[in-house]
Each structure stands twice: as C-alpha cells, then as structure tokens.
Scaffold this active site. Structure first.
Site, PDB file in Angstrom:
ATOM      1  N   LYS A   1      13.949 -19.056  32.164  1.00  0.00           N
ATOM      2  CA  LYS A   1      12.541 -19.464  32.012  1.00  0.00           C
ATOM      3  C   LYS A   1      12.185 -19.614  30.533  1.00  0.00           C
ATOM      4  O   LYS A   1      11.494 -20.534  30.134  1.00  0.00           O
ATOM      5  CB  LYS A   1      11.595 -18.464  32.670  1.00  0.00           C
ATOM      6  CG  LYS A   1      10.157 -18.961  32.598  1.00  0.00           C
ATOM      7  CD  LYS A   1       9.174 -18.020  33.184  1.00  0.00           C
ATOM      8  CE  LYS A   1       8.751 -16.936  32.277  1.00  0.00           C
ATOM      9  NZ  LYS A   1       7.858 -17.160  31.206  1.00  0.00           N
TER      10      LYS A   1
ATOM     11  N   GLY B   1      16.829 -14.633  31.068  1.00  0.00           N
ATOM     12  CA  GLY B   1      16.333 -15.601  32.043  1.00  0.00           C
ATOM     13  C   GLY B   1      16.212 -16.991  31.431  1.00  0.00           C
ATOM     14  O   GLY B   1      15.890 -17.135  30.246  1.00  0.00           O
TER      15      GLY B   1
ATOM     16  N   HIS C   1      13.157 -10.013  36.674  1.00  0.00           N
ATOM     17  CA  HIS C   1      13.970  -8.990  36.001  1.00  0.00           C
ATOM     18  C   HIS C   1      14.979  -8.390  36.985  1.00  0.00           C
ATOM     19  O   HIS C   1      16.132  -8.135  36.621  1.00  0.00           O
ATOM     20  CB  HIS C   1      13.084  -7.858  35.458  1.00  0.00           C
ATOM     21  CG  HIS C   1      12.113  -8.291  34.404  1.00  0.00           C
ATOM     22  ND1 HIS C   1      10.755  -8.365  34.629  1.00  0.00           N
ATOM     23  CD2 HIS C   1      12.310  -8.684  33.124  1.00  0.00           C
ATOM     24  CE1 HIS C   1      10.162  -8.768  33.521  1.00  0.00           C
ATOM     25  NE2 HIS C   1      11.069  -8.974  32.594  1.00  0.00           N
TER      26      HIS C   1
ATOM     27  N   LEU D   1       8.140 -16.782  37.838  1.00  0.00           N
ATOM     28  CA  LEU D   1       7.674 -15.406  37.681  1.00  0.00           C
ATOM     29  C   LEU D   1       7.575 -15.066  36.198  1.00  0.00           C
ATOM     30  O   LEU D   1       8.433 -15.447  35.408  1.00  0.00           O
ATOM     31  CB  LEU D   1       8.633 -14.427  38.364  1.00  0.00           C
ATOM     32  CG  LEU D   1       8.781 -14.525  39.881  1.00  0.00           C
ATOM     33  CD1 LEU D   1       9.452 -13.266  40.424  1.00  0.00           C
ATOM     34  CD2 LEU D   1       7.447 -14.733  40.569  1.00  0.00           C
ATOM     35  N   SER D   2       6.510 -14.361  35.864  1.00  0.00           N
ATOM     36  CA  SER D   2       6.291 -13.929  34.481  1.00  0.00           C
ATOM     37  C   SER D   2       5.406 -12.695  34.517  1.00  0.00           C
ATOM     38  O   SER D   2       4.506 -12.597  35.364  1.00  0.00           O
ATOM     39  CB  SER D   2       5.576 -15.045  33.708  1.00  0.00           C
ATOM     40  OG  SER D   2       5.000 -14.518  32.528  1.00  0.00           O
ATOM     41  N   SER D   3       5.647 -11.785  33.591  1.00  0.00           N
ATOM     42  CA  SER D   3       4.792 -10.588  33.520  1.00  0.00           C
ATOM     43  C   SER D   3       3.337 -10.983  33.280  1.00  0.00           C
ATOM     44  O   SER D   3       2.414 -10.282  33.684  1.00  0.00           O
ATOM     45  CB  SER D   3       5.262  -9.668  32.396  1.00  0.00           C
ATOM     46  OG  SER D   3       6.613  -9.324  32.608  1.00  0.00           O
TER      47      SER D   3
END
Ligand code: PAF
Length: 283
Positions: free
Chosen positions: A146, A144, A34, A181-183
């Site tokens: 992703k 993003g 982010h 990256l991911s929450s």
C-alpha cells in the site's frame, strides 16, 4: 511473546530466537493488513519480531503525530495470537536519546508525490527503519505494498547501503469494497467511509485504460478524476516502480504503478495498483 522496550535488551532477546528471523516494523493500531504481513513472515521464518513505534521523525509539523491512533493493549493481544516471538515497543526517548545528527536521506525516489507533499517524511521513514533493522537484525523484513513509494525507498536504501536483510513486499489488504486497510481509516466518518473506496476505483479505471492500450496519461487521468469525486484529489499519477516520477505517457510492455492520494474530509488516503501495459502489437 517477549516484550522489549529498551534497545539495550534487544541483543540478548534476539540471540535466543531461531533463524531466519522475520521482522515486521509497524506504528501500531494494528489491523488485518499487519496480520497478513506477520502471517507471511511466520510462514517463511522460524520466528517473527514486530516493532510498534509511532515515529515522530516521519510526521510533518502539521500532521497527525499526536493524534495518530494508538491501541497498545489490543495490539499486544493480536500479536500474542499471531505467535509473534518478540515485540519491540520503545519510547521516543529510547529510540532517540539524543537529537539525531545523522539521517538516511533518500533523494531521487523522494522527489515527487508523497515526498513532495510530505517534506522530510521519507528521511524519517528510512532513518527509523535502518535503526530498527540494526537493532533487531532480522534476515527478512516485511512491508505492505500500500505504501508503494515507501517500499521503493526502503528497497533502494537496503541496496545502496548494503543492509544485510531481504525486503519482502506483501500485497495490499482491502475491505470488500476495495478500500485499502490503513490505521488512519478509523478517522473516517460514515459518509467519508462510503466515499473512500473511490480512490481505489479511480486507480482501477486508470489501470483498465492503460492496459487497454491508451498511452497518454492525461487521457486516463481525466475519467479517473471523475471517479474520485467527492474525494478531493491530492495527486493521481502513473510511475515506474523504481523511479516514482509522474509519467506523461507510458511505453509498451511496461510494468508500472498507478498511484493516488486523496482527502476524505480531513483524512488523507493513499493507494496504488500495478499496471502492465500491452506489448506494441496489441496497441
Ligand atoms: O509503514 C509504516 O507503518 C511506517 O512507515 C514504518 C515502516 C513502520 C516506519 O515507521
């Protein structure tokens, strides 16, 4: 940074901001991915607005809406440090004061892969993003790569419905071992975290074989599947970025995306890599 929680206050809040206004919609639990979106928006726009809203519309009945990571205080601190001008953080009842009757319904782009596994997901994403864009009224919106299928759906929504915003895609940010990256990475236990980069490795394997001239997708997915273990495959596929329909074979000189979803324990990971197939002469 100005915090706005009421939709009715946004009009006045954004009127005081210089243009172009860049907008980064998020569901919070912010991480370096982010930050990269916000920094890019900061570099390209006069002011940046961020929304933090965990959108119930895009979660299925058996998905993690209730347990989705929430870290409001850390998020605010990070946004302050990134020089964000406006944070819109509405409650669910503020965003949806009445049961919605009108939705944005992606069709072709939501038929396969994420759309097939998560019925209603892209309708929830497209509906909330259109509403956020209407409320925040930015000139540019940053997403993003992703979430490649989400990005394709949102680009198409903006095109098809003539939404007056420029969609800007930003590269996936990865851990040093390749994990995107991911929450949701906070859900991973130690062994799951060690295995998690195998999804990226499997997609890289797919990319290498296609770029070396293999044209049958089944022939590249077999070794990719071996690389994935011990992750449990949900899907691996090769698609055109404007279609998101799994291909059986690839054309020469094509720009494609290898996409995948896999489970590390109960945590579902998704990822993708861009693929450029060689021209016919080299195959
Ligand atoms: O990618 C996300 O975090 C969400 O799907 C989005 C775009 C903020 C919509 O809720």
């Amino acid at each position: 940074m100005r915090l706005v929680t009421r939709a009715g206050e946004l009009h006045a809040a954004r009127a005081s901001l210089p243009r172009p206004l860049g907008f980064v919609p998020t569901m919070g639990a912010l991480h370096a991915g982010h930050s990269a979106l916000i920094e890019r928006a900061r570099a390209e726009c006069e002011a940046v607005a961020v929304s933090v809203f965990v959108n119930p519309l895009q979660f299925g009945p058996n998905e993690d809406f209730q347990s989705y990571p929430r870290s409001v205080d850390d998020d605010r601190e990070l946004l302050e440090s990134l020089d964000v001008a406006l944070l819109f953080a509405p409650s669910v009842s503020e965003m949806y004061p009445q049961k919605l009757d009108v939705f944005v319904e992606p069709t072709m782009l939501a038929r396969h892969l994420e759309g097939e596994r998560r019925p209603g997901h892209f309708r929830g994403v497209a509906t909330v993003v259109l509403k956020l864009l209407n409320l925040v009224a930015p000139q540019r919106a940053y997403f993003g790569e992703k979430d490649a299928q989400q990005l394709a759906v949102l680009r198409r929504m903006v095109d098809d419905l003539a939404v007056p915003v420029e969609v800007i895609a930003c590269e996936t940010v990865r851990e040093p071992d390749g994990l995107a990256l991911s929450s949701r990475n906070v859900y991973l236990g130690a062994a799951e975290r060690r295995a998690a980069p195998n999804l990226h490795r499997a997609l890289e394997k797919t990319r290498e074989m296609l770029e070396a001239g293999e044209s049958e997708v089944s022939a590249v997915l077999e070794p990719a599947r071996a690389t994935l273990a011990p992750l449990r495959e949900d899907y691996l596929a090769v698609v055109r970025p404007d279609e998101f329909r799994p291909l059986a074979s690839v054309a020469p000189a094509a720009t494609l995306i290898a996409v995948g979803a896999a489970f590390a324990g109960k945590t579902r990971l998704i990822d993708n890599v861009r693929v450029q197939t060689p021209p016919r002469a080299e195959r």
